[in-house]
Design an enzyme around this catalytic site. Structure first.
Site, mmCIF file in Angstrom:
data_model
loop_
_atom_site.group_PDB
_atom_site.id
_atom_site.type_symbol
_atom_site.label_atom_id
_atom_site.label_comp_id
_atom_site.label_asym_id
_atom_site.label_seq_id
_atom_site.Cartn_x
_atom_site.Cartn_y
_atom_site.Cartn_z
ATOM 1 N N ASP A 131 -32.522 12.561 142.578
ATOM 2 C CA ASP A 131 -31.375 11.733 142.214
ATOM 3 C C ASP A 131 -31.311 11.636 140.692
ATOM 4 O O ASP A 131 -32.297 11.242 140.057
ATOM 5 C CB ASP A 131 -31.521 10.323 142.802
ATOM 6 C CG ASP A 131 -31.508 10.320 144.323
ATOM 7 O OD1 ASP A 131 -31.192 11.372 144.915
ATOM 8 O OD2 ASP A 131 -31.815 9.273 144.916
ATOM 9 N N ASP A 149 -23.098 6.308 154.998
ATOM 10 C CA ASP A 149 -24.052 5.308 154.519
ATOM 11 C C ASP A 149 -23.715 3.996 155.205
ATOM 12 O O ASP A 149 -22.562 3.556 155.155
ATOM 13 C CB ASP A 149 -23.937 5.139 153.001
ATOM 14 C CG ASP A 149 -24.067 6.468 152.264
ATOM 15 O OD1 ASP A 149 -24.685 7.387 152.813
ATOM 16 O OD2 ASP A 149 -23.539 6.578 151.144
#
Length: 242
Positions: free
Chosen positions: A14, A134
């Site tokens: 990330d 998500d």
């Protein structure tokens, strides 16, 4: 080619402000920094990763790609599958990345706001779209996990499979980044709802968590903090699910 013919443990890279970070529950300001993305990527490949999970975090929050240089360096440096998300908002963006060497593009907000984008990309690059669902408290959330949609993850997964998605990425925001264990129920529900691979993400702290997600039906699991914090190694994880 169908991704994840065998169960895989996929390291997360990330990127925020050009550096590898891990956030707690996706909250800006909670990040721990882990240095250069290329160094991290090469480390995971050396440890046996067959796929890397790349996310442009600034892109996810701002709605446009912000770490293209760092991401491009990673793509050039490794010779494994790369799935990339964060700030990809148009079919043209996605196609350019796929032509650049990305194997799968991860669409979250864009797919929720414009479901037809999945088919548009799949028409020219079949199987290349991974739709990111998500969930917070059982509801799909978007825009960096800040906005609820009212969508049920399993029902949404079915819909995106029909639209041409090649895989589903399910992130459990309730446990994300906390190194506190996983919830297997939603993963099981989604895996039962679709034929395409379901990749689970969020909360993995132990090798038992990795095995639990595999047993719940996940085709792969994305691991971030646990690897960066040395809770277990990628090689140990691979051995644990052999």
């Amino acid at each position: 080619m169908t991704p994840f013919p065998e169960f895989e443990v996929v390291p997360a890279v990330d990127v925020q402000d050009g550096e590898v970070v891990q956030l707690v529950q996706g909250e800006r300001g909670t990040e721990k920094r882990y240095g250069d993305p290329v160094e991290s990527a090469e480390r995971w490949v050396d440890d046996g990763a067959a796929t890397l999970h790349l996310v442009d975090l600034d892109g996810a929050f701002e709605g446009e790609r912000a770490n293209a240089d760092a991401i491009g360096r990673v793509i050039d440096a490794v010779d494994v599958d790369v799935q990339l998300g964060g700030g990809i908002r148009t079919a043209d963006d996605a196609r350019a990345l796929l032509d650049r060497g990305v194997d799968r593009v991860i669409l979250g907000t864009a797919a929720v706001e414009n479901p037809d984008i999945v088919g548009e990309i799949s028409d020219t690059h079949p199987g290349s779209v991974m739709v990111s669902l998500d969930a917070k408290e059982g509801e799909v959330v978007v825009s960096g996990w800040t906005e609820g949609t009212g969508l049920d993850p399993a029902a949404a997964a079915e819909r995106y499979e029909e639209l041409g998605a090649g895989a589903i990425l399910f992130t459990d925001v309730d446990v994300e980044g906390q190194l506190d264990g996983v919830n297997t129920d939603p993963v099981e529900r989604i895996a039962e709802a679709v034929e395409i691979p379901v990749v689970a993400s969020g909360g993995v702290a132990t090798l038992s968590d990795v095995r639990a997600l595999r047993d719940a039906g996940a085709a792969a699991v994305v691991v971030g903090s646990a690897l960066y914090e040395g809770r277990f190694s990628l090689r140990e994880a691979a051995r644990a699910v052999e």
